[in-house]
Design an enzyme around this catalytic site. Sequence first.
Site, PDB file in Angstrom:
ATOM      1  N   LYS A 175      17.665  -5.079 -13.403  1.00  0.00           N
ATOM      2  CA  LYS A 175      17.077  -4.202 -12.382  1.00  0.00           C
ATOM      3  C   LYS A 175      17.937  -4.270 -11.123  1.00  0.00           C
ATOM      4  O   LYS A 175      18.206  -5.361 -10.597  1.00  0.00           O
ATOM      5  CB  LYS A 175      15.652  -4.684 -12.100  1.00  0.00           C
ATOM      6  CG  LYS A 175      14.745  -3.644 -11.496  1.00  0.00           C
ATOM      7  CD  LYS A 175      13.307  -4.162 -11.432  1.00  0.00           C
ATOM      8  CE  LYS A 175      12.377  -3.180 -10.798  1.00  0.00           C
ATOM      9  NZ  LYS A 175      11.039  -3.761 -10.590  1.00  0.00           N
TER      10      LYS A 175
HETATM   11  O1  G3P Z   1       8.000  -3.386  -9.279  1.00  0.00           O
HETATM   12  C1  G3P Z   1       8.168  -2.322  -8.436  1.00  0.00           C
HETATM   13  C2  G3P Z   1       6.912  -1.607  -7.996  1.00  0.00           C
HETATM   14  O2  G3P Z   1       6.117  -1.291  -9.108  1.00  0.00           O
HETATM   15  C3  G3P Z   1       6.170  -2.234  -6.865  1.00  0.00           C
HETATM   16  O3  G3P Z   1       4.839  -1.829  -6.762  1.00  0.00           O
HETATM   17  O4  G3P Z   1       2.547  -2.104  -5.879  1.00  0.00           O
HETATM   18  O5  G3P Z   1       4.428  -3.416  -4.837  1.00  0.00           O
HETATM   19  O6  G3P Z   1       4.231  -0.971  -4.464  1.00  0.00           O
HETATM   20  P1  G3P Z   1       3.978  -2.092  -5.404  1.00  0.00           P
END
Ligand code: G3P
Length: 218
Positions: A87
């Site tokens: 990633k």
């Molecule tokens: O892993 C990346 C993404 O899904 C992060 O999500 O909930 O931290 O905005 P969030």
Amino acid sequence: MKFFIDTANLEEITEANALGVLDGVTTNPSLMAKEGISGAENVLNHYKAICGIVDGPISAEVISTDFEGMIREGEVLAALHENIVVKIPMIKDGVKAIRYFSSKGIKTNCTLIFSAGQALLAAKAGATYVSPFIGRLDDISVDGLELIKQIRLIFDNYGYETQILAASVRHAMHIIKCAELGSDVMTGPLSAMLSLLNHPLTDSGLAKFLADHKKVNG
Ligand code: G3P
């Protein structure tokens, strides 16, 4: 649509996997920190543990922001297990790193995508996945789902094989709309996945079925 779980919590990964509908896992440095995983060796061992639970793509994020560092880290991560997807953040050196890994046959997930232009750049560099963060766009009053629609159109226009991995998914409506819009993958917390189960008519219908059965069977 493929379902990935967005966590580094082994119990939640195991629970989601036991449902039988889990296709992969995404993690990020914040999610690793949330589990208290620190130190290079522990981090690598944690990814190995996740690979031991789920037989599908496991996104492991690099910490470096320079090309050489990302290549160094990504090669170590990719060597851990055949299911590891490296990633990489959407920055200039990240685009170069995606091109490098793509030429070596190493899968990549370009993260922190907030615009169609960023997604197009990542696809041109050969990313396996792009991760548009729909929840974080919604948080700033920008329609995250509109971005999924735009990227779908662009990738279909040119036949890009890069998969759209809707990230920062927060709830059932996000998942359903992503499916309608043709997102290839969604990643979210276990709670979002489980929220798909809920409907009050299912609960009341089941209660009635069981009550009627009990009336005649005791
Ligand atoms: O892993 C990346 C993404 O899904 C992060 O999500 O909930 O931290 O905005 P969030």
